[in-house]
Scaffold this active site. Sequence first.
Site, PDB file in Angstrom:
ATOM      1  N   ARG A  66      43.005 -27.163 -11.971  1.00  0.00           N
ATOM      2  CA  ARG A  66      41.773 -26.514 -11.514  1.00  0.00           C
ATOM      3  C   ARG A  66      41.588 -25.127 -12.128  1.00  0.00           C
ATOM      4  NH1 ARG A  66      41.468 -30.994 -10.960  1.00  0.00           N
ATOM      5  NH2 ARG A  66      41.206 -32.241  -9.079  1.00  0.00           N
ATOM      6  N   SER A  95      35.529 -30.731  -2.228  1.00  0.00           N
ATOM      7  CA  SER A  95      36.906 -30.484  -1.810  1.00  0.00           C
ATOM      8  C   SER A  95      37.128 -28.990  -1.586  1.00  0.00           C
ATOM      9  CB  SER A  95      37.860 -31.011  -2.885  1.00  0.00           C
ATOM     10  OG  SER A  95      39.193 -30.818  -2.512  1.00  0.00           O
ATOM     11  N   GLU A 134      39.813 -24.077  -3.118  1.00  0.00           N
ATOM     12  CA  GLU A 134      39.291 -24.652  -4.356  1.00  0.00           C
ATOM     13  C   GLU A 134      37.826 -24.256  -4.514  1.00  0.00           C
ATOM     14  OE1 GLU A 134      38.641 -29.111  -6.173  1.00  0.00           O
ATOM     15  OE2 GLU A 134      40.565 -28.633  -5.268  1.00  0.00           O
TER      16      GLU A 134
END
Length: 312
Positions: free
Chosen positions: A178, A227, A297
């Site tokens: 990420r 998410s 996130e």
Amino acid sequence: MMTAAHIPGFLETLPPLRGRIQADAPLAPFTWFRAGGAAEALVRPADADDLAAFLGALPGEIPVHVIGACSNLIIRDGGLPGVTIRLARGFSAITAEPDGIVAGAAALDVTVAEHAAAAGLTGLEFLSGIPGSLGGAVVMNAGAYGGDMATVLDWAEIVTRTGEQRRLAAPALSFAYRHAALPPGAIVTRVRLRGQRGAPALIAARMAEIRASREATQPIRARTGGSTFRNPDGQKAWELIDAAGCRGLTRGGAQVSEKHCNFLINTGGATAADIEGLGEEVRRRVLAATGVTLHWEIRRIGVPAGKPEVVA
């Protein structure tokens, strides 16, 4: 937040633009959460050259924020000071090549996947399961359903904070989970993704499988940001959240999804502070119950309107 309307002459200090500049622009309608404050100045450049010229002439002390599809973003209720850049029409073209796709950063991930499928290219089906735009997917090394940007990116074109246009090969981005190592303040404008020749029927079947899986397991029809927390090494964030008793937890109009508890949703009327405050409470409870610290996130940017209250 002080807005451009309260600072006489603010817009006049900005460099010329062929695109559009809007003062005190509401941003909540752009976000998937449908919450958050306004941009002091919302800048929508016409193309990469327009963006480069604007940034090159923009005084360095003016803060710059970049938003895309806003699918994985909380914009705090006090809004975004300075300049907020949103890439739109001039950055959405998609071209299929024999072994890949070249697309603008504003192109939606699912649209890129559909163009690849129509061209008989496999390897990009996973994009159909990622909400958002291609620029954000590069910045966050977005991934799902067995694929991620690190495995398919050939190059990314960027504009730096000083207005320089550059093309970076994938290794220069040092992709990690990420994360992509872009130069500070750089904005992705266009990318090339690798694909391979594939059977159209198999590509279509895989994309249908991904759509069905998302529909069955995620609250995709709710006002959500995707998410919320990264998966810790060897663990799943949703399992930790569930174990801490947070499924269905609420704060104001924000709720931990009953369907997938690593998703926060706006049930109607939630503020950005409600959503972010709920996320922080989830982190606190997971740490207390499991000893694991969850890391966001979802990106959170802007000025709070006030200090978020802790859920009781």
